[in-house]
Design an enzyme around this catalytic site. Structure first.
Site, PDB file in Angstrom:
ATOM      1  N   CYS A 134      12.819 -29.875  18.700  1.00 29.03           N
ATOM      2  CA  CYS A 134      12.277 -28.616  19.233  1.00 29.03           C
ATOM      3  C   CYS A 134      11.099 -28.835  20.188  1.00 29.03           C
ATOM      4  O   CYS A 134      11.022 -28.211  21.255  1.00 29.03           O
ATOM      5  CB  CYS A 134      11.882 -27.700  18.091  1.00 29.03           C
ATOM      6  SG  CYS A 134      10.921 -28.508  16.806  1.00 29.03           S
ATOM      7  N   SER A 165       7.523 -22.945  10.680  1.00 36.89           N
ATOM      8  CA  SER A 165       8.975 -22.694  10.651  1.00 36.89           C
ATOM      9  C   SER A 165       9.760 -23.927  11.080  1.00 36.89           C
ATOM     10  O   SER A 165      10.960 -24.006  10.829  1.00 36.89           O
ATOM     11  CB  SER A 165       9.341 -21.500  11.524  1.00 36.89           C
ATOM     12  OG  SER A 165       8.656 -21.552  12.749  1.00 36.89           O
ATOM     13  N   HIS A 249       6.020 -23.046  18.766  1.00 37.10           N
ATOM     14  CA  HIS A 249       5.196 -24.236  18.972  1.00 37.10           C
ATOM     15  C   HIS A 249       4.416 -24.116  20.281  1.00 37.10           C
ATOM     16  O   HIS A 249       4.923 -23.580  21.276  1.00 37.10           O
ATOM     17  CB  HIS A 249       6.068 -25.490  19.098  1.00 37.10           C
ATOM     18  CG  HIS A 249       6.759 -25.905  17.837  1.00 37.10           C
ATOM     19  ND1 HIS A 249       6.493 -25.384  16.598  1.00 37.10           N
ATOM     20  CD2 HIS A 249       7.722 -26.855  17.640  1.00 37.10           C
ATOM     21  CE1 HIS A 249       7.257 -25.978  15.691  1.00 37.10           C
ATOM     22  NE2 HIS A 249       8.013 -26.872  16.294  1.00 37.10           N
ATOM     23  N   GLN A 324      10.292 -22.033  18.769  1.00 35.08           N
ATOM     24  CA  GLN A 324      11.067 -23.265  18.542  1.00 35.08           C
ATOM     25  C   GLN A 324      12.311 -23.031  17.704  1.00 35.08           C
ATOM     26  O   GLN A 324      13.222 -23.846  17.720  1.00 35.08           O
ATOM     27  CB  GLN A 324      10.173 -24.356  17.962  1.00 35.08           C
ATOM     28  CG  GLN A 324      10.182 -24.521  16.469  1.00 35.08           C
ATOM     29  CD  GLN A 324       9.486 -23.379  15.736  1.00 35.08           C
ATOM     30  OE1 GLN A 324       8.876 -22.503  16.349  1.00 35.08           O
ATOM     31  NE2 GLN A 324       9.572 -23.399  14.418  1.00 35.08           N
TER      32      GLN A 324
END
Ligand code: A2P
Length: 346
Positions: A134, A165, A249, A324
């Site tokens: 990610c 997450s 992110h 992400q």
């Protein structure tokens, strides 16, 4: 393009699996049959897709047999992909794998469709297409237009601020539980399983396991995967940090161009804005810059705080934020599937 595609999602009850269904629905992906798969724990549960309910089945070696699955999204962890992806391929599906398991295998394409769609063509070699890490996806989305603008990149230094997450639903639950415990004055008794340390009111400068060179596995993913996706040996040095943010992110990225480049911030902004699914959000005076709460639930990689280095003309700094779970996983996987369909159609 006329036919419908039968879809399996391995990890259908997980954070990314659920998001894959959401993105397929939003993008009006031409879905025929749906086969949601998870562990025995979730088997028998239901998911809703396009107004219909589907029962989650247990992932087994034989579950793909006779199901005529065209595309199998895998999002249940590397060990599950390692064991079961081959059964989906044997049954005739293309596997789009969200885990790190196959990413660096030379004959498995590693794809961000806006950056290296051409690599999808080699999918037949193994039947597997890998979805990158990610943090890597959102970074290369911002790097590619700059690489093209200045004819190369000399090196990249990045520090990430990664949401919980990234560790799946259990990561989110752990942060929320610890915040509850904090307000109940019992944070000191709070459990931590998803993360090695307390994540509430803290930052953890370690994501994934340590490597012998002093970096973490997550950091080395950013290094190795960037080179493979960009098709260029760009040195990337990363520091990956878990922060108490639920989703999306952020990354502080420093790009060093070749010695003769004089960074022009206006040109950089234009190049980024012109790039597919990238958007500049950058007005420091007005307090405008990307933040996790802005990026969450979108399919855009946002870039802000764009500035030339104070000391060196060939260095640029920027702040890159994306959801992400979507850009870094589900949406990228669905975009790969869309490109794969285009290829199969010709
Ligand atoms: P389950 O809900 O049955 O445990 P997340 O990343 O949000 O934690 O989600 C992980 C996903 O991977 C879930 O859908 C989970 O299913 C699935 N999963 C975990 N272990 C297995 C397994 N052994 N076989 C199939 N699916 C699994």
């Amino acid at each position: 393009m006329s036919r419908l595609y039968n879809i399996a999602v391995v990890g259908a009850s997980g954070a990314v699996g659920e998001e894959i269904f959401r993105v397929l629905e939003e993008q009006k992906f031409p879905v025929g049959d749906v086969l949601p798969l998870a562990s025995a724990r979730s088997a028998g549960g239901k998911i809703e897709f396009n107004g219909k309910e589907y029962v989650i089945e247990e992932l087994t070696e034989s579950v793909f047999e006779g199901r005529d699955i065209d595309i199998a999204f895998f999002s249940a962890g590397g060990s599950i992909s390692a064991k079961y992806a081959k059964y989906a391929v044997e049954a005739g599906a293309v596997v789009i794998d969200n885990t790190s398991h196959f990413r660096m295998e030379p004959d498995v394409p590693l794809v961000v469709p806006e950056v290296n769609p051409q690599d999808i063509a080699s999918w037949r070699e193994t039947g597997i297409i890998s979805n990158p890490n990610c943090s890597t996806i959102q970074m290369v989305l911002a790097l590619k237009p700059l690489y093209d603008l200045y004819g190369g990149i000399k090196r990249v230094d990045v520090a990430t601020y990664q949401a919980v997450s990234g560790a799946g639903k259990s990561g989110m639950e752990e942060l929320v539980q610890q915040m509850h415990d904090f307000f109940a004055f019992k944070l000191d008794q709070s459990e931590h399983k998803a993360f090695m340390h307390q994540i509430a009111l803290n930052v953890i400068p370690q994501i994934d396991k340590p490597m012998p060179n002093g970096y973490t596995k997550e950091e080395m993913k950013m290094t190795n995967e960037t080179a493979k996706i960009m098709g260029a040996n760009i040195p990337v040095s990363a520091t990956c940090v878990r922060v108490p943010v639920l989703r999306s992110h952020s990354e502080a990225v420093t790009v060093t161009f070749n010695d003769d480049v004089v960074v022009d911030v206006d040109k950089v902004r234009l190049a980024l804005n012109d790039f597919e699914n990238v958007e500049v959000m950058d007005n420091l005076e007005e307090g405008v810059y990307p933040m996790p709460i802005v990026a969450t639930d979108t399919d855009i990689t946002f870039v802000g705080r764009i500035r030339k280095d104070i000391f060196q003309d060939n260095i640029l700094h920027m702040w890159v934020v994306a959801d992400q779970v979507r850009v870094g996983a589900a949406t990228n996987a669905v975009r790969i599937a869309q490109k794969w369909i285009e290829l199969e159609d010709v």
